[in-house]
Design a protein around this motif. Sequence first.
Motif, short mmCIF file in Angstrom:
data_model
loop_
_atom_site.label_atom_id
_atom_site.label_comp_id
_atom_site.label_asym_id
_atom_site.label_seq_id
_atom_site.Cartn_x
_atom_site.Cartn_y
_atom_site.Cartn_z
N THR A 1 0.99 -1.20 -0.44
CA THR A 1 0.07 0.14 -0.45
C THR A 1 0.98 1.33 0.10
O THR A 1 1.85 1.55 0.92
CB THR A 1 -0.83 0.18 1.35
N ASN A 2 1.00 1.97 -0.99
CA ASN A 2 1.65 3.33 -0.70
C ASN A 2 1.00 4.25 -0.10
O ASN A 2 -0.31 4.17 0.01
CB ASN A 2 1.50 3.73 -2.32
N SER A 3 2.12 5.25 0.21
CA SER A 3 1.23 6.52 0.67
C SER A 3 0.20 6.85 -0.14
O SER A 3 -0.70 7.82 1.30
CB SER A 3 2.11 7.74 0.85
N ASN A 4 -0.30 6.52 -1.07
CA ASN A 4 -1.67 7.93 -1.48
C ASN A 4 -3.11 6.79 -1.46
O ASN A 4 -3.88 7.09 -1.73
CB ASN A 4 -1.34 8.23 -3.01
N GLY A 5 -2.33 5.69 -1.11
CA GLY A 5 -3.88 4.79 -0.11
C GLY A 5 -3.52 3.63 -1.59
O GLY A 5 -4.90 2.40 -1.49
N GLU A 6 -3.12 3.56 -2.43
CA GLU A 6 -3.28 2.75 -3.53
C GLU A 6 -2.84 1.74 -3.56
O GLU A 6 -1.25 2.03 -2.94
CB GLU A 6 -2.39 3.16 -5.13
#
Length: 77
Positions: free
Chosen positions: A54-59
Motif C-alpha cells: 500500500t503506497n502513501s496515497n492509499g493505492e
Amino acid sequence: MKMAEKMMSAVGHKVRMVDRDGVEWNGRVVGFTPYYDNEEDDEAGYNSLDLNVTNSNGEIARYEMRESEISSIEVID
C-alpha cells in the motif's frame, strides 16, 4: 527453513521483506508461484511471490519478487 518454504508459509500474511539490495518492503503476500510454473523455453524456472504494497496515497501496488531477489522474509501479523 529454506527460502522457498518461507515464501510459501508467508502467503496470506503481512510481511517485512528485505531484498538483495537492502531495500525493505512491507506488504501482504497474496500468492506464490513455484519454479515449475515459471518456466520459459529459454529460461529456467524460479520461485516467486506476489506482494501487495500500500503506497502513501492509499493505492495498492503488486510486485512479483523472485526468490533470488529476496534476502529475508519476516511474517509480522
